[in-house]
Design a protein around this motif. Sequence first.
Motif, PDB file in Angstrom:
ATOM      1  N   ASP A  94       0.818  -1.205   0.000  1.00 51.87           N
ATOM      2  CA  ASP A  94       0.000   0.000   0.000  1.00 51.87           C
ATOM      3  C   ASP A  94       0.860   1.268   0.000  1.00 51.87           C
ATOM      4  O   ASP A  94       0.382   2.345   0.335  1.00 51.87           O
ATOM      5  N   SER A  95       2.129   1.136  -0.400  1.00 50.76           N
ATOM      6  CA  SER A  95       3.013   2.303  -0.425  1.00 50.76           C
ATOM      7  C   SER A  95       2.661   3.227  -1.592  1.00 50.76           C
ATOM      8  O   SER A  95       1.968   2.835  -2.526  1.00 50.76           O
ATOM      9  N   HIS A  96       3.146   4.424  -1.522  1.00 42.71           N
ATOM     10  CA  HIS A  96       2.982   5.428  -2.579  1.00 42.71           C
ATOM     11  C   HIS A  96       1.517   5.749  -2.875  1.00 42.71           C
ATOM     12  O   HIS A  96       1.162   6.099  -4.006  1.00 42.71           O
ATOM     13  N   GLY A  97       0.652   5.604  -1.891  1.00 42.34           N
ATOM     14  CA  GLY A  97      -0.743   5.992  -2.038  1.00 42.34           C
ATOM     15  C   GLY A  97      -1.562   5.138  -2.982  1.00 42.34           C
ATOM     16  O   GLY A  97      -2.579   5.579  -3.499  1.00 42.34           O
ATOM     17  N   MET A  98      -1.104   3.909  -3.247  1.00 42.19           N
ATOM     18  CA  MET A  98      -1.866   3.020  -4.131  1.00 42.19           C
ATOM     19  C   MET A  98      -1.815   1.598  -3.595  1.00 42.19           C
ATOM     20  O   MET A  98      -0.923   1.248  -2.838  1.00 42.19           O
ATOM     21  N   ARG A  99      -2.766   0.808  -4.017  1.00 38.97           N
ATOM     22  CA  ARG A  99      -2.807  -0.604  -3.625  1.00 38.97           C
ATOM     23  C   ARG A  99      -2.228  -1.443  -4.753  1.00 38.97           C
ATOM     24  O   ARG A  99      -2.725  -1.424  -5.868  1.00 38.97           O
TER      25      ARG A  99
END
Length: 142
Positions: A94-99
Amino acid sequence: MTSETSGIPSPKVTLTDDQWREKLTPAEFAVLRQAGTEPAGVGEYTDTKTEGVYDCRACGAELFRSSEKFSSHCGWPSFFDPSHSDAVILRPDDSHGMRRVEVLCANCHSHLGHVFTGEGYPTPTDQRYCINSISLKLVPAE
């Protein structure tokens, strides 16, 4: 053995960060051990058609085969399946604001890239294992 916090089996190859730094170049360490990403389109295996086996650059474990590689035009090598079902580990990212779903080498837990599903590529699995070239070492077929 399983990691108590993640439910992921413990790696067979375990080195300290200093030992990995001795074994890998700074760029390899950044991707494989720190989950970095190489720039799109620059990897040595992005467009290669050479037949062979793709091993983990960190530990040498077999990960993918050229028979499962396809041209996705995404800027990184793409495979529709690993060489063996237990060659890689998939875990939520879930890094960088995305799944996303991260792909790790099952043998040493090095970061390889991400897997995507349902993009419409004409492959048997409807999956695209988007893998950093720098995470791989191609062993050409003889």
